[in-house]
Design a protein around this motif. Structure first.
Motif, mmCIF file in Angstrom:
data_model
loop_
_atom_site.group_PDB
_atom_site.id
_atom_site.type_symbol
_atom_site.label_atom_id
_atom_site.label_comp_id
_atom_site.label_asym_id
_atom_site.label_seq_id
_atom_site.Cartn_x
_atom_site.Cartn_y
_atom_site.Cartn_z
ATOM 1 N N VAL A 1 -9.930 -6.225 -11.737
ATOM 2 C CA VAL A 1 -9.658 -6.099 -10.224
ATOM 3 C C VAL A 1 -10.791 -6.209 -9.378
ATOM 4 O O VAL A 1 -11.613 -4.460 -9.886
ATOM 5 N N LEU A 2 -11.562 -6.848 -8.551
ATOM 6 C CA LEU A 2 -13.104 -5.838 -7.731
ATOM 7 C C LEU A 2 -12.343 -6.614 -6.191
ATOM 8 O O LEU A 2 -12.437 -7.932 -6.019
ATOM 9 N N TYR A 3 -11.903 -5.956 -4.745
ATOM 10 C CA TYR A 3 -11.470 -6.069 -3.593
ATOM 11 C C TYR A 3 -12.227 -5.490 -2.543
ATOM 12 O O TYR A 3 -13.092 -4.249 -3.297
ATOM 13 N N LYS A 4 -11.740 -6.294 -1.733
ATOM 14 C CA LYS A 4 -12.774 -5.344 -0.223
ATOM 15 C C LYS A 4 -12.213 -4.595 -0.681
ATOM 16 O O LYS A 4 -10.675 -4.461 -0.073
ATOM 17 N N LEU A 5 -12.498 -3.409 0.437
ATOM 18 C CA LEU A 5 -11.336 -1.939 0.522
ATOM 19 C C LEU A 5 -10.889 -2.027 1.967
ATOM 20 O O LEU A 5 -9.145 -2.137 1.556
ATOM 21 N N ASP A 6 -11.259 -3.053 3.060
ATOM 22 C CA ASP A 6 -10.411 -2.859 3.890
ATOM 23 C C ASP A 6 -8.887 -4.138 3.749
ATOM 24 O O ASP A 6 -8.040 -3.728 3.895
ATOM 25 N N GLN A 7 -9.139 -5.274 2.847
ATOM 26 C CA GLN A 7 -8.091 -5.987 2.864
ATOM 27 C C GLN A 7 -6.941 -4.886 1.617
ATOM 28 O O GLN A 7 -5.711 -5.862 1.889
ATOM 29 N N PHE A 8 -7.501 -4.828 0.973
ATOM 30 C CA PHE A 8 -6.799 -4.292 -0.035
ATOM 31 C C PHE A 8 -5.274 -2.794 0.767
ATOM 32 O O PHE A 8 -4.687 -2.467 0.746
ATOM 33 N N MET A 9 -6.660 -2.394 2.037
ATOM 34 C CA MET A 9 -5.989 -0.946 1.877
ATOM 35 C C MET A 9 -4.440 -1.341 3.464
ATOM 36 O O MET A 9 -3.852 -0.880 4.094
ATOM 37 N N SER A 10 -4.920 -3.243 3.634
ATOM 38 C CA SER A 10 -3.942 -3.567 4.684
ATOM 39 C C SER A 10 -2.778 -4.243 3.803
ATOM 40 O O SER A 10 -1.558 -5.155 4.780
ATOM 41 N N MET A 11 -2.964 -3.644 3.057
ATOM 42 C CA MET A 11 -1.253 -4.805 2.291
ATOM 43 C C MET A 11 -0.204 -4.304 2.401
ATOM 44 O O MET A 11 -0.161 -3.092 2.301
ATOM 45 N N SER A 12 0.783 -4.517 1.978
ATOM 46 C CA SER A 12 1.860 -4.178 2.800
ATOM 47 C C SER A 12 2.813 -3.802 1.789
ATOM 48 O O SER A 12 2.276 -3.793 0.041
ATOM 49 N N THR A 13 3.879 -2.812 2.383
ATOM 50 C CA THR A 13 4.358 -1.683 0.446
ATOM 51 C C THR A 13 5.838 -2.757 0.795
ATOM 52 O O THR A 13 6.385 -2.759 2.394
ATOM 53 N N SER A 14 6.833 -2.637 0.275
ATOM 54 C CA SER A 14 8.243 -3.248 0.280
ATOM 55 C C SER A 14 9.487 -2.474 -0.372
ATOM 56 O O SER A 14 9.158 -2.311 -1.036
ATOM 57 N N MET A 15 10.088 -1.195 0.568
ATOM 58 C CA MET A 15 10.874 -0.642 0.026
ATOM 59 C C MET A 15 12.143 -0.727 -0.894
ATOM 60 O O MET A 15 12.815 -1.008 -1.304
ATOM 61 N N SER A 16 12.512 -2.096 -0.045
ATOM 62 C CA SER A 16 13.253 -3.485 -1.066
ATOM 63 C C SER A 16 12.351 -3.450 -2.491
ATOM 64 O O SER A 16 13.360 -4.140 -3.299
ATOM 65 N N ASN A 17 11.115 -3.579 -3.072
ATOM 66 C CA ASN A 17 11.029 -4.284 -4.209
ATOM 67 C C ASN A 17 10.026 -2.974 -4.208
ATOM 68 O O ASN A 17 8.729 -2.434 -5.168
ATOM 69 N N ASN A 18 10.802 -1.449 -4.573
ATOM 70 C CA ASN A 18 10.748 0.595 -5.279
ATOM 71 C C ASN A 18 9.444 0.263 -4.731
ATOM 72 O O ASN A 18 8.391 1.081 -5.427
#
Length: 423
Positions: free
Chosen positions: A310-327
């Motif tokens: 993959v090659l992502y835009k860094l700002d968009q990758f850093m704005s991605m969310s994480t979920s405690m319910s999904n480890n």
């Protein structure tokens, strides 16, 4: 040579003729994008002797270089390679639009030959004439091998593409005896979606032979001739990986990333070269918060994606969310379409974010951004093809939820002490 299993790829051949003979000539049996990649790669192979000759000349202090207004370097090789790919291979007649890094006038029809305001030395005339002759033959063989209906089909499809060309990615390295870090990058994007769909990244000066990777994800096509896969040795056993960076100064953000993720720094030039290094196992990640353009990343992104990375835009990758319910993994509802830069011919930066990027002489439309030291407020203030949102690139081995979540967490920790520059 159509395997995406890079662990088995280490193909070196004795000369350019044999290297070209190894590639498919039955274009009727290829997908449209695969055929485009093969023809472009063949042209890159044939232009290599001219690149080698110019490289030797430049590094023997024979001139043939100049510094542009933004302090980047331009050489005869830049103008020559872009001209050969667009005019001699006739990509300008095949695809709908072309965006090239170099805006220069090239004359190869009457002597003395010229590139911009350079007169090409007489000793290069024969090798340039041989090169253009061979590339014209590639173009003719391509179209003569297709049936009339296939020609029409390909022509209609190719008109929906925009080619992004960086003729010598890593020109500063090219002019300072680090030619093995330079690449020719040709990416093809779907003009309608703005997404890269195929690419060729070619290292003309690597040793013992030129190395390259090509691919088109939608056609399940990936092929390469790379250095043996290798793991970077860490002097400190506590380090968990390595970060590919520029040869020059890096931002405090990247320094902070290495601390947070316990990565060793691996320096090298050129975005295309660093992408190949990822595929060769010479780095864990390539992260950049400043200083590249669409022609640097279009081919790299297409090839990485074709090879499972993959090659992502860094700002968009850093704005991605994480979920405690999904480890604490990255959630599946993140919109992947927002992660890519937009690749279209334009006079306006299509991924501009107000009050995010610091204006510099590299990205400012007037070339004077560094004087005021302020954030860009409107898209008209920046160059249309500047990548102002940073980038993050990973190969297939790290393109999974666990690895991306670990990296994302490290980036967010790093940003608390040293935010990304985005310039």
């Amino acid at each position: 040579m159509t395997s995406s299993d890079l662990s088995e790829q280490s193909i070196f051949v004795p000369d350019k003729k044999e290297e070209n003979d190894e590639l498919c000539n039955d274009y009727d049996s290829c997908g449209h994008l695969e055929a485009l990649c093969i023809v472009t790669l063949k042209a890159c192979i044939e232009v290599t002797p001219a690149i080698e000759a110019l490289y030797d000349s430049i590094n023997n202090n024979d001139g043939n270089t100049k510094t542009k207004a933004d302090d980047s370097v331009f050489t005869i090789a830049d103008g020559l390679v872009q001209y050969i790919l667009t005019e001699v291979l006739s990509l300008n007649q095949v695809v709908g639009e072309i965006v090239g890094e170099e805006d220069c006038i090239v004359n190869l029809t009457s002597k003395p030959y010229t590139v911009d305001d350079f007169i090409i030395p007489i000793e290069f005339e024969t090798i340039i004439e041989d090169t253009t002759s061979k590339i014209k033959k590639i173009q003719q063989e391509w179209f003569s091998s297709l049936s009339f209906s296939e020609q029409k089909q390909q022509s209609n499809y190719y008109q929906s593409l925009t080619a992004f060309i960086d003729p010598i990615d890593g020109t500063r390295e090219f002019s300072t005896q680090k030619g093995e870090q330079c690449t020719v990058c040709v990416g093809f994007a779907d003009t309608r979606t703005g997404r890269p769909v195929a690419g060729v990244v070619y290292r003309p000066l690597s040793k013992p032979q030129s190395t390259w990777a090509v691919g088109a994800k939608d056609e399940n096509y990936a092929s390469s001739s790379l250095l043996q896969q290798q793991k970077v040795d860490n002097d400190n056993d506590d380090l968990s990986g390595s970060l590919l960076t520029t040869n020059g100064r890096i931002s405090p953000f990247l320094e902070s990333i290495m601390d947070e993720l316990q990565y060793k720094r691996v320096c090298s030039g050129g975005a295309g070269n660093k992408m190949l290094m990822l595929l060769e196992g010479q780095g864990t990640a390539y992260i950049q918060d400043r200083g590249v353009s669409r022609w640097d990343t279009c081919a790299a992104q297409a090839v990485l994606e074709a090879n499972g990375g993959v090659l992502y835009k860094l700002d968009q990758f850093m704005s991605m969310s994480t979920s405690m319910s999904n480890n604490n993994d990255i959630t599946e509802d993140n919109d992947d379409t927002l992660l890519s830069y937009t690749y279209r011919k334009t006079n306006k930066n299509l991924d501009f974010v107000p009050d995010s990027a610091l204006l510099t002489k590299y990205n400012a439309a007037d070339g004077k951004g560094g004087i005021e030291q302020r954030l860009a407020v409107t898209a008209s203030e920046v160059k249309p093809y500047s990548n102002l949102c940073g980038l993050m690139a990973l190969d297939k081995s790290k393109n999974n939820l666990k690895s991306k979540t670990e990296i994302l967490d490290g980036l967010k920790r790093a940003a608390k002490s040293s935010p990304p520059a985005f310039d």
